[in-house]
Design a protein around this motif. Structure first.
Motif, PDB file in Angstrom:
ATOM      1  N   ALA A  28       0.856  -1.138   0.092  1.00 33.83           N
ATOM      2  CA  ALA A  28      -0.147   0.192   0.014  1.00 33.83           C
ATOM      3  C   ALA A  28       0.862   1.163  -0.027  1.00 33.83           C
ATOM      4  N   VAL A  29       0.961   1.862  -1.210  1.00 30.02           N
ATOM      5  CA  VAL A  29       1.761   2.995  -1.245  1.00 30.02           C
ATOM      6  C   VAL A  29       1.004   4.326  -1.690  1.00 30.02           C
ATOM      7  N   PRO A  30       1.212   5.366  -1.048  1.00 29.71           N
ATOM      8  CA  PRO A  30       2.276   5.671  -0.170  1.00 29.71           C
ATOM      9  C   PRO A  30       2.003   4.998   1.384  1.00 29.71           C
ATOM     10  N   GLU A  31       3.002   4.562   2.091  1.00 28.64           N
ATOM     11  CA  GLU A  31       2.828   4.061   3.348  1.00 28.64           C
ATOM     12  C   GLU A  31       2.542   5.373   4.442  1.00 28.64           C
ATOM     13  N   SER A  32       2.873   6.552   4.077  1.00 27.46           N
ATOM     14  CA  SER A  32       2.583   7.658   4.836  1.00 27.46           C
ATOM     15  C   SER A  32       2.307   8.904   3.743  1.00 27.46           C
ATOM     16  N   LYS A  33       1.422   9.717   4.030  1.00 27.51           N
ATOM     17  CA  LYS A  33       1.152  10.760   3.157  1.00 27.51           C
ATOM     18  C   LYS A  33       2.088  12.078   3.730  1.00 27.51           C
ATOM     19  N   ASP A  34       3.001  11.899   4.642  1.00 22.43           N
ATOM     20  CA  ASP A  34       4.091  12.657   4.941  1.00 22.43           C
ATOM     21  C   ASP A  34       4.788  12.895   3.876  1.00 22.43           C
ATOM     22  N   THR A  35       5.541  14.350   3.724  1.00 19.78           N
ATOM     23  CA  THR A  35       6.325  14.658   2.590  1.00 19.78           C
ATOM     24  C   THR A  35       8.043  13.941   2.737  1.00 19.78           C
ATOM     25  N   ILE A  36       8.343  13.261   1.543  1.00 22.77           N
ATOM     26  CA  ILE A  36       9.725  12.921   1.557  1.00 22.77           C
ATOM     27  C   ILE A  36      10.397  14.224   1.072  1.00 22.77           C
ATOM     28  N   LYS A  37      11.406  14.485   1.749  1.00 20.84           N
ATOM     29  CA  LYS A  37      12.239  15.966   1.353  1.00 20.84           C
ATOM     30  C   LYS A  37      13.585  15.366   0.985  1.00 20.84           C
ATOM     31  N   LEU A  38      14.011  15.671  -0.206  1.00 21.93           N
ATOM     32  CA  LEU A  38      15.006  15.598  -0.867  1.00 21.93           C
ATOM     33  C   LEU A  38      16.020  16.638  -0.874  1.00 21.93           C
ATOM     34  N   ALA A  39      17.217  16.277  -0.574  1.00 22.11           N
ATOM     35  CA  ALA A  39      18.253  17.606  -0.520  1.00 22.11           C
ATOM     36  C   ALA A  39      18.744  17.936  -1.770  1.00 22.11           C
ATOM     37  N   ILE A  40      18.754  19.131  -2.088  1.00 27.58           N
ATOM     38  CA  ILE A  40      19.153  19.821  -3.342  1.00 27.58           C
ATOM     39  C   ILE A  40      20.480  20.804  -2.724  1.00 27.58           C
ATOM     40  N   LEU A  57       9.287   8.760  -7.634  1.00 28.36           N
ATOM     41  CA  LEU A  57       8.692   8.623  -6.313  1.00 28.36           C
ATOM     42  C   LEU A  57       7.251   9.196  -6.490  1.00 28.36           C
ATOM     43  N   LYS A  58       7.079  10.656  -6.973  1.00 27.14           N
ATOM     44  CA  LYS A  58       5.667  10.895  -7.359  1.00 27.14           C
ATOM     45  C   LYS A  58       4.990  10.130  -7.997  1.00 27.14           C
ATOM     46  N   ARG A  59       5.284   9.463  -8.890  1.00 25.16           N
ATOM     47  CA  ARG A  59       4.572   8.492  -9.820  1.00 25.16           C
ATOM     48  C   ARG A  59       4.219   7.213  -8.943  1.00 25.16           C
ATOM     49  N   MET A  60       5.088   6.955  -7.943  1.00 25.63           N
ATOM     50  CA  MET A  60       4.589   5.806  -7.049  1.00 25.63           C
ATOM     51  C   MET A  60       3.801   6.447  -6.016  1.00 25.63           C
ATOM     52  N   GLY A  61       3.342   7.400  -6.055  1.00 21.27           N
ATOM     53  CA  GLY A  61       2.227   8.075  -5.121  1.00 21.27           C
ATOM     54  C   GLY A  61       2.841   8.774  -3.869  1.00 21.27           C
ATOM     55  N   TYR A  62       3.992   9.198  -3.883  1.00 25.88           N
ATOM     56  CA  TYR A  62       4.394   9.863  -2.748  1.00 25.88           C
ATOM     57  C   TYR A  62       4.418  11.450  -2.867  1.00 25.88           C
ATOM     58  N   ASN A  63       4.310  12.205  -1.949  1.00 18.84           N
ATOM     59  CA  ASN A  63       4.480  13.462  -1.745  1.00 18.84           C
ATOM     60  C   ASN A  63       5.911  13.694  -1.855  1.00 18.84           C
ATOM     61  N   VAL A  64       6.632  14.597  -2.507  1.00 18.90           N
ATOM     62  CA  VAL A  64       7.965  14.851  -2.542  1.00 18.90           C
ATOM     63  C   VAL A  64       8.378  16.492  -2.449  1.00 18.90           C
ATOM     64  N   LYS A 315      11.666   1.716 -14.270  1.00 13.24           N
ATOM     65  CA  LYS A 315      10.287   1.282 -14.013  1.00 13.24           C
ATOM     66  C   LYS A 315      10.551  -0.285 -13.162  1.00 13.24           C
ATOM     67  N   PRO A 316      11.668  -1.234 -13.836  1.00 17.81           N
ATOM     68  CA  PRO A 316      11.884  -2.293 -13.022  1.00 17.81           C
ATOM     69  C   PRO A 316      12.046  -2.159 -11.392  1.00 17.81           C
ATOM     70  N   GLN A 317      12.912  -1.144 -11.247  1.00 18.55           N
ATOM     71  CA  GLN A 317      13.306  -0.860  -9.876  1.00 18.55           C
ATOM     72  C   GLN A 317      12.084  -0.351  -9.074  1.00 18.55           C
ATOM     73  N   MET A 318      11.355   0.454  -9.629  1.00 19.32           N
ATOM     74  CA  MET A 318      10.135   0.941  -9.195  1.00 19.32           C
ATOM     75  C   MET A 318       9.173  -0.274  -8.805  1.00 19.32           C
ATOM     76  N   ASP A 319       8.946  -1.116  -9.799  1.00 18.99           N
ATOM     77  CA  ASP A 319       8.205  -2.081  -9.683  1.00 18.99           C
ATOM     78  C   ASP A 319       8.647  -3.210  -8.404  1.00 18.99           C
ATOM     79  N   ALA A 320       9.861  -3.557  -8.334  1.00 20.54           N
ATOM     80  CA  ALA A 320      10.352  -4.195  -7.464  1.00 20.54           C
ATOM     81  C   ALA A 320      10.406  -3.879  -6.220  1.00 20.54           C
TER      82      ALA A 320
END
Length: 325
Positions: A28-40, A57-64, A315-320
């Motif tokens: 069940a993705v996203p497991e949390s609706k909290d935002t994943i914060k990626l460093a720039i 990650l967005k296409r997986m359903g995560y908030n980024v 996509k293979p990595q995402m699916d896995a």
């Protein structure tokens, strides 16, 4: 009911059940609706790496969210989860900041990025006519005044990385007794602009820089041939050209890798697994850097187009990552 019809129905149900049993299940993705914060951080290649991973990650359903963070200060933010992950760490310029952060157990190594990288002190090839013996570092030492500025004269100036990226060259210059001063650049953009301006006027300049980068496709640059890195050079004064000190050699060839807040694997396990498997090559990164920095195209637009056109690479990595146990 006709027995043959009943048999066909039961057969179809059995076939569907078999197919469903063999099909991969997904968490069940996203497991949390909290935002994943990626460093720039402070260079375009890192922005591209990060936005590519973020787009998947967005296409997986995560908030980024993309969070601006200084290269060395970011490790403090990752420890407390203020920043979730940083996706292009260079092994040879993280120094004690990463070592200390890793020792807390709150920052995890997510594995290699796969970006083949390199660094050096680069100068335009036309300088060799004015400094015979280049790229040998002994000749470079003798030509210090050629690379000097009013602020450094008679010593030469090495246009160095911004201060946030560390100051390794200060120690190298001292250990090799080079008559040069390390002068930090303001940013990647400012360094490139200064090189382009000097190149257009055929002026001497030497700059600490890295590959992969589009600048090498537009300018003929050579690298000063400094004593190569070795463990012996760092630990035994007799191993390098200066018998009185250690560290009288250039930096090690960098490995690029990814790190994350230790709590990520429990809060967003599928995202964590994807970032572990995520890789990005120099061959993919360089054309995108050129589109953004040289052609002025929009970062997000360029990245989304690449992700759309290169599904087979991610996509293979995402699916896995999304597959259940």
């Amino acid at each position: 009911m006709d027995r043959r019809f009943t048999t066909r129905i039961l057969g179809a149900v059995a076939l569907m059940a078999g197919l469903m049993a063999g099909a991969p299940t997904h968490a069940a993705v996203p497991e949390s609706k909290d935002t994943i914060k990626l460093a720039i951080n402070e260079w375009t290649g890192q922005h591209i790496t990060t936005y590519v991973a973020g787009e998947v990650l967005k296409r997986m359903g995560y908030n980024v969210e993309y969070t601006v963070a200084g290269y060395l200060p970011q490790f403090e933010a990752i420890q407390d989860g203020t920043v979730t992950a940083s996706l292009e760490i260079w092994s040879n310029n993280v120094g004690d900041a990463y070592k200390a952060a890793s020792a807390t157990g709150k920052v995890e190594d997510l594995g290699k990025l796969g970006l083949v990288a390199g660094e050096g002190w680069y100068y335009p090839t036309y300088v060799e006519a004015k400094c015979p013996g280049l790229p040998d570092w002994h000749a470079f030492a003798k030509c210090a005044e050629l690379f000097s500025t009013p602020e450094t004269f008679p010593e030469g100036r090495l246009l160095d990385y911004p201060l946030d990226w560390g100051a390794r060259n200060v120690d190298i210059i001292k250990a090799l007794k080079l008559p040069y001063q390390s002068v930090p650049g303001g940013s990647e953009g400012a360094m490139v602009a200064e090189m382009k301006a000097a190149y257009a006027k055929k002026e001497p300049i030497v700059m600490m820089f890295w590959t992969p980068h589009w600048i090498f496709a537009e300018m003929d640059l050579h690298k000063v041939d400094l004593p190569p890195y070795s463990e012996a050079c760092m630990n035994d004064p007799k191993a390098g050209p200066n018998p009185d000190v250690t560290g009288d050699c250039f930096v090690d060839v960098p490995i690029t890798f990814k790190v994350a807040w230790s709590g990520m694997k429990d809060k967003w396990p599928a995202a964590y697994k994807f970032l572990q498997s995520f890789t990005f090559s120099a061959d993919d990164q360089i054309p995108l850097i050129h589109k953004i920095d040289a052609e002025g195209q929009d970062l997000e637009t360029v990245v989304k187009a690449w992700v759309d056109q290169n599904e087979a690479k991610w996509k293979p990595q995402m699916d896995a990552a999304m597959a259940g146990s």
